[in-house]
Write a protein that holds these residues in place. Sequence first.
Motif, PDB file in Angstrom:
ATOM      1  N   UNK A 470       0.364  -1.438   0.327  1.00 33.48           N
ATOM      2  CA  UNK A 470      -0.165   0.190   0.418  1.00 33.48           C
ATOM      3  C   UNK A 470       0.758   1.744  -0.040  1.00 33.48           C
ATOM      4  N   UNK A 471       2.274   0.664   0.666  1.00 37.62           N
ATOM      5  CA  UNK A 471       3.159   2.786   0.354  1.00 37.62           C
ATOM      6  C   UNK A 471       3.626   1.927  -0.746  1.00 37.62           C
ATOM      7  N   UNK A 472       3.832   1.456  -1.386  1.00 38.79           N
ATOM      8  CA  UNK A 472       4.064   1.448  -2.650  1.00 38.79           C
ATOM      9  C   UNK A 472       3.206   1.973  -3.951  1.00 38.79           C
ATOM     10  N   UNK A 473       1.813   1.429  -3.736  1.00 41.85           N
ATOM     11  CA  UNK A 473       0.596   2.349  -4.604  1.00 41.85           C
ATOM     12  C   UNK A 473       0.773   3.607  -4.279  1.00 41.85           C
ATOM     13  N   UNK A 474       0.900   4.220  -3.036  1.00 44.87           N
ATOM     14  CA  UNK A 474       0.945   5.180  -2.833  1.00 44.87           C
ATOM     15  C   UNK A 474       2.161   6.403  -3.553  1.00 44.87           C
ATOM     16  N   UNK A 475       3.207   5.916  -3.900  1.00 41.58           N
ATOM     17  CA  UNK A 475       4.592   5.683  -4.706  1.00 41.58           C
ATOM     18  C   UNK A 475       4.164   6.365  -6.422  1.00 41.58           C
ATOM     19  N   UNK A 476       3.678   5.163  -6.395  1.00 44.64           N
ATOM     20  CA  UNK A 476       2.708   4.769  -7.533  1.00 44.64           C
ATOM     21  C   UNK A 476       1.444   6.041  -8.418  1.00 44.64           C
ATOM     22  N   UNK A 477       0.984   6.246  -7.202  1.00 47.47           N
ATOM     23  CA  UNK A 477       0.092   7.506  -7.563  1.00 47.47           C
ATOM     24  C   UNK A 477       0.331   8.411  -7.589  1.00 47.47           C
ATOM     25  N   UNK A 478       1.772   8.441  -7.050  1.00 45.06           N
ATOM     26  CA  UNK A 478       2.472   9.750  -7.436  1.00 45.06           C
ATOM     27  C   UNK A 478       3.215  10.151  -9.179  1.00 45.06           C
ATOM     28  N   UNK A 479       3.424   8.743  -8.958  1.00 43.90           N
ATOM     29  CA  UNK A 479       4.336   8.585 -10.288  1.00 43.90           C
ATOM     30  C   UNK A 479       3.461   8.687 -11.591  1.00 43.90           C
ATOM     31  N   UNK A 480       2.338   8.233 -11.374  1.00 45.51           N
ATOM     32  CA  UNK A 480       0.727   8.415 -12.289  1.00 45.51           C
ATOM     33  C   UNK A 480       0.409   9.962 -12.456  1.00 45.51           C
ATOM     34  N   UNK A 481       0.682  10.672 -11.550  1.00 44.48           N
ATOM     35  CA  UNK A 481       0.280  12.346 -11.245  1.00 44.48           C
ATOM     36  C   UNK A 481       1.359  12.439 -12.347  1.00 44.48           C
ATOM     37  N   UNK A 482       2.252  12.531 -11.712  1.00 45.00           N
ATOM     38  CA  UNK A 482       3.291  13.410 -12.843  1.00 45.00           C
ATOM     39  C   UNK A 482       3.237  13.454 -13.683  1.00 45.00           C
ATOM     40  N   UNK A 483       2.777  12.084 -14.656  1.00 45.98           N
ATOM     41  CA  UNK A 483       3.274  11.295 -16.196  1.00 45.98           C
ATOM     42  C   UNK A 483       1.813  12.114 -16.447  1.00 45.98           C
ATOM     43  N   UNK A 484       0.706  12.282 -16.291  1.00 42.14           N
ATOM     44  CA  UNK A 484       0.208  12.314 -16.919  1.00 42.14           C
ATOM     45  C   UNK A 484      -0.498  14.195 -16.234  1.00 42.14           C
ATOM     46  N   UNK A 485       0.323  14.972 -16.136  1.00 41.10           N
ATOM     47  CA  UNK A 485       0.356  16.644 -15.743  1.00 41.10           C
ATOM     48  C   UNK A 485       0.500  17.339 -17.220  1.00 41.10           C
ATOM     49  N   UNK A 486      -0.949  18.108 -17.219  1.00 39.50           N
ATOM     50  CA  UNK A 486      -1.346  18.587 -18.677  1.00 39.50           C
ATOM     51  C   UNK A 486      -2.083  17.546 -19.585  1.00 39.50           C
TER      52      UNK A 486
END
Length: 557
Positions: A470-486
């Motif tokens: 679940x902690x790694x999932x938090x990382x994935x969420x942040x990485x996904x958000x960064x990739x989809x920026x814009x």
Amino acid sequence: MKTPLPTLLLGTACFAAGALVARPTAPDEITVPLLRAAQQLMGLSFTDAQLDSTRGNLSGYRANYEALRKLEMPNSLAPAVVFDPRPLRLRLAQVSGGGSAGRLPDTGKVKLPANRDDLAFYTVRQLGELLRTKQISSEELTTFFLARLKKYNPKLHCVITFTEDLAHQQARQADAEIKAGKYRGPLHGIPFGVKDLFSAKGYKTTWGAVPYKEQVLDEDAAVVQRLREAGAVLCAKLTLGELAQGDVWFGEKTRTPWDVTKGSSGSSAGSASAVAAGLLPFAIGTETLGSILSPSTACGVTGLRPTYGRVSRAGAMALSWTMDKAGPLARSAEDCALVLAALTAAGSDARDPATLLAPNRFEYAFGTSPKKLRVGYIKKAFDQDYPTKANDQAVLDVLRQLGVELVPLEMPALSGNIMRFVLTAEGAAAFDDLTRSGRDGQMVLQNRFAWPNTFRSSRFVPAVEYIQAQRARSLLIEQMDEKLKGFDCYITPTFSATLVTTNLTGHPAIALPNGFTAAGLPTTITFVGQLYEEGKLLALAKAYQDATAFDEKHPAL
């Protein structure tokens, strides 16, 4: 001199620690005697044969644990699970209101067809116009679809329970209200069905599994309640694979109407099959890891997986509290939007804490030009060799012709696969009693990948590893958000790796029919949107469907 016991124990612990450090990198084989000893720590009593079946799954879990341990996770990184300290009383006091979803595009004039059978494949929007203009009554429409359900169910095995008496009662009420000028909106008087993991008062809710075959839950699920408030007419509770996996349930295997020798995929098996065959205008399904998108593909319908927490799951069977999502399967993106608007019109639901996290209500965005949307596509996935590549490439061509600039996009490097066991661990908890009582032996499927063995395997997932995932999932969420920026949306082959990733991150997605295989079976492509931005996602999907005719194709039964 006698060594004091604490010192002796300390020495033993140091020795053990040293032994662990010196241990060869290759882990020991997971054997039945090892598992027999391990289960004693947990008070379990699986047979040797059952333990042997779990070994393959546990080896996979261990590989995932090793991958998770290689991630750099600072102490400050919290798991992707939210604790809500508010009791239900306080949640109810703070439920946010809903409201109008905004304006829909004009339908133009809709006329009753000379051949009434053509109504089977009219869209929700078209049927709604016929009802609003009183060209047909809800009771006539309900009788028509009930007759089709009864005629083709023996071929498709898509219905578990007919709700015929309720349907006629609701249809008569809809007709009386429309006649009196009390029109509730585009779903008023429209027949529909729900996956049989949603409760409906007075009817069985079987979850597709023998142990729950006679179960009656004395409540209406939130989706049933909200669609009733929109004036829709519940005609049937539809099949799902056992406990929301696959298309095999206690009565049969649900079939795709494009080839009744083949399954409809799952787990929203009956929902997809019934809509594809023109037995209902729309149905409600759920997705945890592909259960809307996959049967939409097998049956050639448009299936929307909304943002996690967008639609209340109150009164629905829980499989994974942090991954389950409910959404519509219909003929078009516009139809999905109509249903989503009704499901979210009342706002948050205190009975489902996930809905309390949604920052805004759903609004139509059909006035948005696709040219103004920033759309990505997963170039790496499209560049690979795979069976539906030509159909998928054609979608990109259509979007470019519509003036959409497609921007290459990469997914996060972190793989969602190493944390997939979050789902099965939560499922094992949800069905703890089923496993420990041995009633899982009543289920139809008993292979390595079926729920009985998966739930047993998941009993051996350590709590520490679940939290780390679940902690790694938090990382994935942040990485996904960064990739989809814009970006507003992106396009991907339906069965690419992003299926796992986006189910873990909670992003909305829609499967759209985009052609057929050489064998004549339908294919889909998937559009994915930003969190809580289903409006823009559906606007792009509608633009694609307006430019093509794949959503208008239907099987000849």
